[in-house]
Scaffold this active site. Structure first.
Site, PDB file in Angstrom:
ATOM      1  N   ASP B 163       1.047  -1.128  -0.027  1.00  0.00           N
ATOM      2  CA  ASP B 163      -0.055   0.089  -0.025  1.00  0.00           C
ATOM      3  C   ASP B 163       0.961   1.209  -0.128  1.00  0.00           C
ATOM      4  OD1 ASP B 163      -1.780   2.030   0.567  1.00  0.00           O
ATOM      5  OD2 ASP B 163      -2.468   1.348   2.549  1.00  0.00           O
ATOM      6  N   GLU B 193      -0.864  10.615   0.909  1.00  0.00           N
ATOM      7  CA  GLU B 193      -2.319   9.877   0.687  1.00  0.00           C
ATOM      8  C   GLU B 193      -2.594   9.548   2.133  1.00  0.00           C
ATOM      9  OE1 GLU B 193      -5.152   6.900   0.144  1.00  0.00           O
ATOM     10  OE2 GLU B 193      -3.134   6.582   1.332  1.00  0.00           O
ATOM     11  N   GLU B 194      -1.708   8.972   3.139  1.00  0.00           N
ATOM     12  CA  GLU B 194      -1.772   8.195   4.482  1.00  0.00           C
ATOM     13  C   GLU B 194      -2.457   9.334   5.342  1.00  0.00           C
ATOM     14  OE1 GLU B 194      -2.428   5.280   4.344  1.00  0.00           O
ATOM     15  OE2 GLU B 194      -1.341   4.494   2.862  1.00  0.00           O
ATOM     16  N   HIS B 302      -1.951  -2.116   5.914  1.00  0.00           N
ATOM     17  CA  HIS B 302      -1.361  -1.711   7.292  1.00  0.00           C
ATOM     18  C   HIS B 302      -0.710  -2.296   8.064  1.00  0.00           C
ATOM     19  CE1 HIS B 302      -3.151   2.830   6.233  1.00  0.00           C
ATOM     20  NE2 HIS B 302      -2.746   2.378   5.253  1.00  0.00           N
TER      21      HIS B 302
END
Lengths: 355, 330
Positions: B163, B193-194, B302
């Protein structure tokens, strides 16, 4: 008023869930066409109707946002002919079992009912209370093969119950926020006969229940001088009696807080006073929970306000409003807009707040 | 493509500190695109295709950044306290190894709080192998990424940062393979993004696309007692219908489905109830953008050991390449 009631009935019996507003959009478009000088659709499907003002160009403009999207469900899994669903927007899932729904498939609409498994088959922690959404099923009464052929993941599920008139109150699904669309439509009708300096952009926004993205992108596109969101707020009712609830049939509710320009609030209050119309003040100390959140900060920002219609049983299929409150909001909007003059912006300059 | 994925996942690039990943992509794409630039936030914006062709301005977005940790305090005995960058789950964190951008390695330990419940992050620390504050090779504000080897299990790949490096690899392949597209295709490698799809918001404002597509991972429902979710590893790319941050434009979903059917690429439809992607930011940029997302199904998202199916990855490339080769009518 009869026309308005008919329109509202038609609107709340239509689907048009967040992100999939086409069915409601065409109804609103039809209603607004005779009231608008210009009509267009945003890239995200919001409907924009312009009523030109009489002031000299370049004219300031006011954007009135009423979201037309509704909450509902979406098919997330098909097992042995039964459907699991996830929610679009926030749904009060306690009232779901026993509701009739419509499943919107590519080939057409199918009737269905929301069902819950028998109490004794539930996991211990789910007994004795409402079954959570992921424990409920939709049954469309067809064989597993028929269901597999016709229904796909992502198909929408909307409430199928019809609106019911009870005296001057109306109950049904999607009154949040189509009651406000009806109020705005009434205001547009009144404004056709009442000259106004400013341009008026009536906007039926999309995706309010999910991203507030319809209002954000329309405000970016139209760059209004002022913006007002019309939405619903919690009405007083059984078990809903706190200071943060508002009586039905006692007039509009004016939002007050950082999402609302204090002077604009004051000017709306003055408009209500001129009409000798009762209103309530609703403290909204954070985000207002309405399209005003994004209207306020789109592009370089705009002074915003929130006007609400008290509504009972929010986010259930039996939402309830008093139709006179709808007309009151329309009258307030009309009075406010018609009295906007060329000097109006001087009245709402940032200075010491007056409450 | 496995080598490309392996290279990408092994680079450390927590949100805000994506430079090394970006440089790798810049080098790898050199000569394969018509234009390349880095915007003020650090997004790498590449472009390919006719500028004034018959097609649309299409923005594809894959994010460069990964979740990580950031040092908040150094104690006298040489332990570093930290907080998270992005959605780091405490349950995956004790015993994990981290690598700081300056090369320092460390292991995450926890105060003795008992093993029956999950220890919160503020009761954990990073041990970099020293005994005094003065010897610490890192300081407050330094960021680290999780460290874990890449495993090729044949059909399936396991690593940290799949990811969204797997999405980055897919986007690199698309930009390389696209030859005769009628569209002006922007391959955008986004930052941050995270931590709230921040890079994509700025990049989309700058690119001003007619159509936006994110390429990211999604969760699956195919593990023991998983939450009901109709996405499995190995059943093809997932076409996003909805996640908790956006509703894909129904026209984009229909366009993707038709393309997958036409090219006989297996696909799944995705409804994700927790999480979102760059498509959320693109959709509400400027006057609004029709937007959707092609997701690569991924288990254990994650965690330091995320897992994808290699055929899903290849099919994601295929799907988007064949969609972008043809005229688009939404």
């Amino acid at each position: 008023m009869t026309n308005s009631k008919d329109l509202l009935n038609k609107m709340i019996n239509a689907p048009g869930l967040s992100g999939h507003e086409a069915p409601i959009q065409s109804i609103v478009e039809e209603a607004w066409k005779p009231l608008a000088d210009e009509l267009n659709t945003s890239k995200l499907g919001s409907l924009h109707a312009l009523q030109r003002g009489t002031g000299k160009e370049p004219r300031p403009s006011i954007l009135i946002a009423t979201h037309m999207d509704a909450i509902g469900l979406m098919v997330s899994n098909v097992t042995d002919g039964f459907l699991r669903v996830s929610e679009i927007g926030g749904i009060d899932h306690r009232v779901l079992p026993g509701q009739s729904v419509t499943v919107h498939c590519v080939e057409g609409d199918l009737p269905g009912v929301i069902v819950q498994p028998p109490e004794h088959t539930l996991a211990k922690e789910n007994r004795g209370g409402p079954v959570p959404l992921d424990g409920l099923w939709v049954d469309v009464g067809l064989s597993p093969r028929q269901v597999a052929r016709q229904i796909d993941i992502g198909d929408l599920v909307s409430f199928a119950s019809d609106a019911v008139e009870m005296g001057d109150t109306l109950t049904g699904h999607s009154l949040d926020n189509r009651a406000s669309v009806a109020a705005l439509t009434e205001a547009l009708t009144m404004l056709q006969k009442r000259p106004h300096h400013w341009d008026v952009w009536a906007v039926a926004t999309t995706q309010e229940e999910e991203t507030l993205g319809g209002a954000l992108t329309s405000a970016f596109e139209l760059r209004p001088t002022l913006a007002i969101a019309i939405d619903v707020t919690f009405a007083k009712g059984p078990g809903s009696t706190g200071h943060d609830t508002f009586p039905m049939n006692k007039g509009p509710v004016l939002g007050w807080g950082p999402n609302i320009h204090p002077k604009l609030f004051g000017e709306l209050k003055s408009a209500a006073d001129r009409l000798e119309m009762a209103y309530k003040k609703e403290p909204l100390p954070g985000m207002s929970g309405t399209d005003a959140i994004t209207l306020q900060v789109a592009a370089s920002g705009a002074p915003t306000a929130v006007i609400s219609i008290p509504l009972r049983y929010m986010h259930t299929p039996v939402e309830m409003v008093h139709t006179k409150d709808i007309t009151r909001v329309a009258r307030l909007l009309t009075e406010f807009i018609a009295e906007l003059d060329e000097d109006f912006l001087d009245k709402i300059k940032w200075q010491e707040e007056e409450n | 493509m496995k080598e490309l994925i392996q290279d990408l996942v092994q680079i450390a690039g927590p949100s805000g500190y994506e430079a090394d990943v970006r440089e790798y992509v810049q080098k790898d794409l050199k000569g394969h695109v018509d234009e390349m630039k880095v915007d003020p936030l650090g997004n790498l914006i590449t472009r390919k295709g006719p500028k004034d062709g018959s097609g649309l301005n299409v923005m594809l977005a894959a994010h460069l950044d990964e979740i990580g940790v950031i040092v908040t305090h150094l104690d006298d005995n040489g332990f570093a306290r930290f907080t998270t960058v992005g959605g780091v789950f405490p349950r995956n964190t004790v015993g994990a190894r981290v690598k700081f951008l300056n090369g320092t390695g460390g292991v995450i330990g926890m105060e003795p709080t008992g093993y029956s419940s999950v220890t919160p992050i503020n009761q954990m620390y990073i041990d970099v192998g020293v005994t005094k504050k003065s010897e610490m090779p890192v300081k407050v504000g330094d960021v680290a990424a999780f460290e874990r080897t890449f495993e090729d299990l044949g059909k399936r790949l396991v690593s940290k940062a799949l990811d969204d490096r797997v999405g980055v690899a897919v986007l690199i392949e698309i930009m390389k393979q696209l030859k005769d597209t009628p569209h002006n295709v922007f391959g955008v490698f986004t930052v941050q993004e995270e931590v709230g799809v921040r890079g994509a918001a700025a990049a989309a404002y700058g690119v001003d696309p007619d159509l936006g597509i994110a390429i990211d991972v999604t969760l699956t429902g195919d593990t023991p007692k998983a939450k009901t979710m109709d996405v499995s590893l190995g059943k093809g790319p997932a076409i996003k219908v909805k996640d908790s941050g956006m509703i894909s434009d129904p026209r984009v979903v229909a366009w993707m489905e038709a393309g997958a059917k036409r090219a006989r690429i297996p696909y799944q439809k995705e409804i994700l109830t927790g999480g979102s992607t760059d498509a959320r930011a693109i959709q509400i940029t400027r006057e609004g953008v029709p937007a959707g997302c092609v997701s690569i199904p991924c288990r254990y998202v994650h965690s330091p050991s995320e897992m994808v199916d290699y055929k899903d990855v290849q099919d994601s490339v295929k799907l988007l390449v064949q969609l972008l080769k043809r005229p688009i009518k939404l």
